[in-house]
Design a protein around this motif. Structure first.
Motif, PDB file in Angstrom:
ATOM      1  N   GLU A  35      -2.180  -5.934   5.655  1.00 16.82           N
ATOM      2  CA  GLU A  35      -1.592  -6.866   4.919  1.00 16.82           C
ATOM      3  C   GLU A  35      -0.615  -6.689   3.935  1.00 16.82           C
ATOM      4  OE1 GLU A  35      -6.101  -6.750   3.269  1.00 16.82           O
ATOM      5  OE2 GLU A  35      -5.001  -6.419   5.133  1.00 16.82           O
ATOM      6  N   HIS A  36      -0.579  -5.150   3.473  1.00 15.38           N
ATOM      7  CA  HIS A  36       0.418  -4.761   2.503  1.00 15.38           C
ATOM      8  C   HIS A  36       1.704  -4.791   3.158  1.00 15.38           C
ATOM      9  CE1 HIS A  36      -3.505  -3.088   0.624  1.00 15.38           C
ATOM     10  NE2 HIS A  36      -3.128  -4.454   0.041  1.00 15.38           N
ATOM     11  N   GLY A  38       4.238  -6.354   4.472  1.00 16.90           N
ATOM     12  CA  GLY A  38       5.320  -7.027   4.115  1.00 16.90           C
ATOM     13  C   GLY A  38       5.926  -6.803   2.729  1.00 16.90           C
ATOM     14  N   ALA A  39       5.031  -6.419   1.793  1.00 16.85           N
ATOM     15  CA  ALA A  39       5.444  -6.339   0.364  1.00 16.85           C
ATOM     16  C   ALA A  39       5.997  -4.927   0.226  1.00 16.85           C
ATOM     17  CB  ALA A  39       4.392  -6.425  -0.584  1.00 16.85           C
ATOM     18  N   SER A  42       9.751  -4.453   1.300  1.00 20.70           N
ATOM     19  CA  SER A  42      11.017  -4.841   0.579  1.00 20.70           C
ATOM     20  C   SER A  42      11.055  -3.876  -0.416  1.00 20.70           C
ATOM     21  CB  SER A  42      10.082  -6.116  -0.378  1.00 20.70           C
ATOM     22  OG  SER A  42       9.301  -5.684  -1.454  1.00 20.70           O
ATOM     23  N   GLN A  59       9.495  -4.162   8.233  1.00 16.19           N
ATOM     24  CA  GLN A  59       8.099  -4.341   8.059  1.00 16.19           C
ATOM     25  C   GLN A  59       7.343  -3.889   9.201  1.00 16.19           C
ATOM     26  OE1 GLN A  59       6.957  -8.441   6.870  1.00 16.19           O
ATOM     27  NE2 GLN A  59       4.974  -8.231   7.957  1.00 16.19           N
ATOM     28  N   ARG A  84      -0.211   0.028  -6.970  1.00 14.79           N
ATOM     29  CA  ARG A  84       0.324  -1.306  -7.755  1.00 14.79           C
ATOM     30  C   ARG A  84       0.437  -0.850  -9.290  1.00 14.79           C
ATOM     31  NH1 ARG A  84      -0.223  -5.842  -4.787  1.00 14.79           N
ATOM     32  NH2 ARG A  84      -1.726  -6.096  -3.250  1.00 14.79           N
ATOM     33  N   GLU A  90       2.311  -5.799  -9.255  1.00 18.95           N
ATOM     34  CA  GLU A  90       3.450  -5.604  -8.176  1.00 18.95           C
ATOM     35  C   GLU A  90       3.101  -4.289  -7.565  1.00 18.95           C
ATOM     36  OE1 GLU A  90       8.048  -4.770  -8.756  1.00 18.95           O
ATOM     37  OE2 GLU A  90       7.043  -4.970 -10.318  1.00 18.95           O
ATOM     38  N   PRO A  91       3.351  -4.422  -6.384  1.00 18.05           N
ATOM     39  CA  PRO A  91       3.401  -2.870  -5.401  1.00 18.05           C
ATOM     40  C   PRO A  91       4.370  -2.003  -5.691  1.00 18.05           C
ATOM     41  CG  PRO A  91       4.117  -4.923  -4.070  1.00 18.05           C
ATOM     42  CD  PRO A  91       3.825  -5.459  -5.296  1.00 18.05           C
TER      43      PRO A  91
END
Length: 208
Positions: A35-36, A38-39, A42, A59, A84, A90-91
Motif C-alpha cells: 500500500e506504500h 502510490g505515495a 510521487s 506506481q 517517514r 510524510e514518506p
C-alpha cells in the motif's frame, strides 16, 4: 589485527531479523508494504536514481519493486523499510537490511533512496543510526556492510561521514541499467567499532 594474538570468537546463534519499526532523530522506519507504492511513486525523480541499479518512475514500478522486496523478506534475506518524516508522517523514501547471513551474523544496509526534499537534511544520518543501533545492539550482528557505485561521490561521502571503513573497489561488479558496467565501492562497520561510530553519530545528530 595481530596475527600472533588469539582469533576473535562470536556466538554461533543463527541471526533472525523479524519485522520491526524504528523511530527517532526525525525519521520513522516501518515495514515496507504494497500500500506504500502510490505515495512513494510521487517522490520519484530521475536525479534520485542517477547511480542506482534501477530507475523507479511510476506506481507500477514501485509495485514491482515492493513485490520483489517482500519476496526477499519471505526468504529471510532482506528486511525492507519505508522511511517517514517522524513529525509529519510524510514518506521520504526506502531503505533495507539486505544480504542477511543467518550463519555469519552479518548484513548489509542498502537500497536506500530519499526524495530530493530530504537531501541535505539529517534524514539519512538518522536512518543509518537507527538501523546500525538495532543491528549491533538488538540483532547482535558481527559486521554491517554498505556499498555504492564508485562514481557516486555524494553517497560515498555520506557513508564515510557515518564512520564506515573503506574496504576497496570490486571491479566490474555488476551490470546496471542499459548494460553499464559498474565498479562498486565497499565499506563496513564491525561490532568492535560500533561504540566509537555510535558516539560520533550521536554527536552529529545532537548538533543537527
Amino acid at each position: 589485527m595481530s596475527t600472533t594474538g588469539a582469533l576473535p570468537h562470536r556466538a554461533l546463534i543463527p541471526l533472525v531479523v523479524p519485522p520491526v519499526t524504528l523511530e527517532g532523530h526525525g525519521v520513522r522506519l516501518e515495514p515496507l508494504r504494497p500500500e506504500h507504492a502510490g505515495a512513494l511513486a510521487s517522490l520519484c525523480e530521475d536525479t534520485v536514481f542517477e547511480f542506482t541499479v534501477q530507475v523507479l518512475r511510476t506506481q507500477a514500478d514501485l509495485e514491482r519493486y515492493i513485490t520483489v522486496a517482500l519476496e526477499a523478506e519471505a526468504r529471510g534475506t532482506e528486511q525492507p523499510f519505508l522511511i517517514r518524516n517522524q513529525e509529519t508522517g510524510e514518506p521520504l523514501g526506502t531503505t533495507r537490511y539486505m544480504t542477511i547471513s543467518r550463519h555469519d551474523r552479518t548484513l548489509e544496509i542498502g537500497n536506500t533512496w530519499l526524495a530530493r526534499a530530504a537531501w541535505r537534511t539529517r534524514a539519512n544520518t538518522g536512518c543509518k543510526f537507527l538501523l546500525l543501533r538495532h543491528a549491533f545492539e538488538t540483532l547482535q550482528v558481527m559486521r554491517v556492510q554498505l556499498k555504492t557505485d564508485q562514481r557516486n561521490a555524494r553517497s560515498r561521502a555520506a557513508i564515510e561521514r557515518i564512520g564506515a571503513k573503506f574496504e576497496g573497489i570490486l571491479r566490474h561488479h555488476m551490470l546496471v541499467r542499459d548494460g553499464v558496467v559498474r565498479d562498486t565501492a565497499y565499506y563496513s562497520i564491525l561490532d568492535t567499532e560500533w561504540p566509537g561510530v555510535k558516539a560520533g553519530l550521536e554527536e552529529r545528530l545532537g548538533r543537527g
